[in-house]
Design an enzyme around this catalytic site. Structure first.
Site, mmCIF file in Angstrom:
data_model
loop_
_atom_site.group_PDB
_atom_site.id
_atom_site.type_symbol
_atom_site.label_atom_id
_atom_site.label_comp_id
_atom_site.label_asym_id
_atom_site.label_seq_id
_atom_site.Cartn_x
_atom_site.Cartn_y
_atom_site.Cartn_z
ATOM 1 C CB CYS A 151 26.497 38.853 11.797
ATOM 2 S SG CYS A 151 24.953 37.934 12.563
ATOM 3 C CB CYS B 286 41.836 34.109 37.778
ATOM 4 S SG CYS B 286 42.330 33.274 39.145
ATOM 5 C CG HIS C 62 38.105 33.232 40.651
ATOM 6 N ND1 HIS C 62 38.786 32.877 39.502
ATOM 7 C CD2 HIS C 62 37.252 34.418 40.269
ATOM 8 C CE1 HIS C 62 38.521 33.626 38.227
ATOM 9 N NE2 HIS C 62 37.462 34.389 38.884
#
Length: 840
Positions: free
Chosen positions: A9, A161, A571
């Site tokens: 970076c 999930c 979920h």
């Protein structure tokens, strides 16, 4: 904060100096724009900028600040992960935040560090003493809070999930995770799809010191789909069923046979299935003595009745009043979508309930040899999750009592309603439970005033259900009547009965599944009742058998899987306690966020993982670490199992030292493990060994590693036997194929033949038992003939005589080609044996 970094970076030069204390102070603040508090606040790292903003869960003012000011770097004040907006990725700083010098985190799971070791030669094995101190140095006061590992998310790759939540919950179980990180050399398998390798790679990525923002679990997902077609496609699945499938496969790939001496002394901790619990007539007296305490318990409950106690396995499905099978083995029938529990016994050694022969004492004429059936297996899965439940069922007609001992790796608890809670708390029911040795003690401290107050609250806010209530409902005495009548082996009829069960041995990690989903023929429903559960101090003492030898009965919560939504859609997320900094985090696919304990306690729990809590074990680890620091001169060095050492580091009760995983029965190293010895053992100084041995016992003590000469000779003999049998079969079968019109053809069970083929090809170390043709034969007019559609193959008379002379067995099943109605079946079966042996 120095800008040195291991990534590429280019914006790190703009980072200013900031200390740990400043970040902690900012984490307790608010977003400077919308005044919302934490968690999920972000602090700007630009030199001279003190901005703190909210994240995506609110108005995302931290992103707005970056766009307006061109300040690219920001740090999450909960997880302390750094994000660069310009690069669009997470970046890592080589040095810690703040001016203090970095400390090595001794609690953090190390990566492989033994690459410098040279493997020992086949005859002389040496293990350098490096790494032993690090292996035992687990407890220090200084922790690297800023780089706590294990806080890596999992990418959702299409309604996964349920998988991500289950994997995060398992990942935060220290005994299992440290095995895959520190005993990585033991993760070996030749079974497809090598799921243990995929899981090991995933755990290594999740707990890497330079953790990525998230990991994509593609390889493990592909392996699960190859095992179970249920998980193919992209529809939502059940997280608990995924857990059972994953853990079952990990056990199958990593299981090892137990040495015979250890097997015989294992007592109630042995895996027990139907085949192993059939007690021969000559052993009845001894068996009744072993279960005398169980009889006494029955007599206490029914003092006026004479008991006929049967200590054999009762394998009739017993349905509780809540409609769930209380104890399930690997072969039990799934109820309400629940995957059968796994055990560490081989699946081929058990039989299902519906087809059980009621004659307990009768041994099949053509059964596998006894030693083949009684072979025991263990793996890291069974070491960590296996417990034992003992259940007693009494026929109310003949008073016969049967006792069953079964292994479990999780327990599925019903969620009691208002009426069930009233029964559980009532004085009459409480008294019966105490007499039955079950769970009456669970409610002993609770007075009627407290119960009445809770009952009044339930009229306004719904029933107040605790995890202790669910456990009490599971272990409560059941009356077996109506549709749930008991099939009595003595009466040979369905009878009214009573059943109660208790825990005989407790697992290191207790997996609890709350039965929130009910699947009917046309629809499914979900029980959304809130079940309160303790974060610490879950006591299982009220549910223990009276003769249980369990010492530690308290458990602390490690992780919990939650389901939000309905039975048809929803979920999954997981709340996990990080073992490094002891803080709670929410794992929602890619997102990892610190949460408070109250947030965890308010969760809608579906699957909970509890670990044994033992302060003495923690003190013992510190004591051993102190012995290493003494650096006392030692004349002898001792070798200890790396696997047991991992138990010592992570288990509340590691048990006796077991060096059998790298030793043979003769005291040497088996030839097959000689090249792997570095992964199997750790060298200890004498003072450390003396302390561990005096504390835990076991052994044996090992000062010198050598390849066992006796085993080497046995291996050579086994290879000669394999080659001899294989060559003779190929020669005889070739002559049979060249024969144009055989007068008689002998049939052989393909199931037995595959076992024999696996042995002669070196895939299985143990030879098969006697030939078992009982499954392919049918008795017609007192004459055994080949069963139509049987899984059989055809061989010549010479081949049959050759195999039968070695293995014995039977019965003899033949077909004659001149009988027209058998010609088609014979030719098809002959093709089977050709396909099986063509590769040979």
């Amino acid at each position: 904060m120095p800008p040195a970094s291991s990534c590429d970076c280019p914006h790190l030069d703009c980072v200013g100096e900031i200390t740990k204390e400043e970040l902690i102070q900012k984490s307790h603040g608010q977003c400077q724009d919308c005044k919302v508090g934490g968690p999920n606040l972000w602090a700007c790292l630009e030199n001279g900028c003190a901005y703190v903003g909210c994240g995506e869960s609110h108005a995302d003012h931290s992103t707005v600040h970056s766009q307006e000011t061109r300040h690219n770097l920001t740090v999450n004040l909960t997880t302390l992960r750094v994000w660069c907006y310009a690069c669009g990725k997470e970046v890592f700083l080589e040095r810690k935040l703040g001016p203090q010098s970095p400390h090595a985190n001794s609690k953090t799971l190390p990566s492989q560090k033994d690459n410098s070791r040279a493997p020992g030669s086949p005859t002389s094995l040496r293990v350098p003493p490096n790494g032993a101190c690090e292996d035992l140095d687990m407890e220090t006061e200084e922790e690297d809070d800023l780089r706590a590992r294990g806080l890596t998310g999992l990418k959702n790759i299409g309604n996964t999930c349920y998988m991500n939540a289950a994997l995060q919950a398992l990942s935060n179980c220290p005994p299992l995770t440290q095995f895959f990180l520190e005993c990585g050399g033991l993760v070996r398998t030749d079974k497809k799809p090598a799921l243990c390798k995929s899981y090991q790679k995933l755990v290594s990525d999740l707990w890497h010191k330079n953790r990525p923002s998230y990991v994509v679990p593609t390889n493990l997902f592909q392996g699960i789909k190859a095992i179970n077609p249920m998980f193919r496609g992209y529809s939502q699945q059940d997280s608990q069923e995924f857990l059972r499938c994953l853990m079952d496969q990990l056990h199958e790939e990593l299981k090892e046979s137990l040495p015979e001496p250890y097997d015989q002394s294992n007592g109630v901790n042995d895996d027990t299935n139907e085949a192993e619990m059939l007690i021969p007539e000559q052993d009845e007296i001894q068996a009744n003595r072993e279960w005398q305490k169980e009889k006494n318990m029955i007599n206490d409950l029914y003092p006026d009745m004479d008991k006929d106690v049967d200590t054999t396995t009762e394998t009739t499905p017993i349905i509780s009043s809540q409609g769930a099978i209380k104890v399930q083995s690997r072969t039990s029938v799934p109820m309400e979508g629940h995957i059968p529990k796994t055990s560490s016994s081989p699946p081929k050694a058990a039989s299902g309930w519906p087809s059980l022969n009621p004659a307990h004492k009768k041994v099949a004429t053509f059964s596998p040899p006894k030693n083949k059936r009684q072979k025991k297996y263990r793996s890291v899965i069974s070491d960590v999750f296996d417990g034992t439940i003992v259940s007693s069922v009494q026929c109310l007609t003949c008073d016969r009592v049967s006792v069953t001992l079964e292994n479990f790796q999780d327990i599925s608890l019903p969620i009691p309603g208002k009426e069930d809670l009233a029964k559980l708390h009532s004085s009459t029911h409480q008294t019966s439970l105490v007499k039955a040795g079950s769970c009456g003690e669970a409610y002993a401290p609770q007075g009627w005033i407290a119960f009445v107050m809770e009952y009044i609250k339930s009229w306004f806010w719904g029933p107040v259900v605790t995890l202790q209530d669910c456990l009490a409902a599971f272990f409560a005495r059941d009356e077996l009547k109506g549709d749930n009548m008991y099939s009595c082996e003595k009466c040979k009829k369905l009878r009214n009965g009573v059943k109660f069960c208790k825990m005989q041995s407790l697992p290191e990690i207790l997996c609890i599944h709350l039965k929130r989903f009910r699947h009917e023929l046309m629809f499914s429903t979900k029980i959304s009742t809130h079940v309160s559960f303790p974060l610490e101090g879950l006591d299982l003492q009220p549910f223990l058998a009276k003769d249980s030898s369990a010492q530690t009965t308290n458990y602390d919560l490690l992780s919990v899987i939650c389901h939000h939504g309905t039975a048809s859609s929803g979920h999954y997320i997981a709340y996990c306690r990080n073992d490094v900094n002891n803080l709670w985090y929410e794992f929602d696919d890619q997102s990892v966020t610190e949460v408070s304990e109250s947030c965890v306690q308010n969760a809608e729990a579906y699957v909970l993982f509890y670990k044994k809590s033992n302060e003495d074990a923690v003190k013992e680890r510190r004591r051993v670490s102190g012995l290493f620091n003494i650096m006392e001169p030692s004349l002898l060095q001792f070798y200890i199992s790396r696997q047991w050492l991992n138990k010592f580091k992570t288990f509340a009760e590691p048990g006796p030292i077991s060096n059998d995983d790298f030793l043979c029965s003769h005291g040497g190293v088996p030839p097959s493990k000689a090249t792997l010895i570095d992964d199997l053992v750790v060298m200890l100084p004498q003072n450390v060994w003396d302390h561990l041995y005096s504390k835990y016992g076991g052994g044996p003590a090992v000062n010198h590693l050598y390849v066992c000469h006796t085993c080497q000779i046995e291996v050579e003999k086994l290879e000669k036997r394999r080659k001899s049998e294989l060559d003779m079969f190929v020669r005889l079968n070739k002559a049979f194929q060249e024969e144009e019109s055989p007068v008689v053809i002998y049939c052989i069970s393909m199931q037995w033949f595959r076992e024999w083929e696996g042995f002669v090809k070196g895939k299985d170390n143990d030879p098969p038992g006697p030939i078992d043709n009982s499954k392919i034969a049918v008795n017609k007019n007192n004459h055994l003939t080949l069963k139509q559609g049987a899984d059989s193959g055809q061989i010549s008379e010479e081949t049959w005589n050759f195999l039968h002379s070695i293995y014995g067995g039977g019965p003899l099943v033949t077909v004659r080609p001149n009988i027209s109605h058998q010609e088609a079946e014979s030719s098809q079966s002959e093709e089977k044996i050709e396909v099986e042996t063509r590769s040979v």
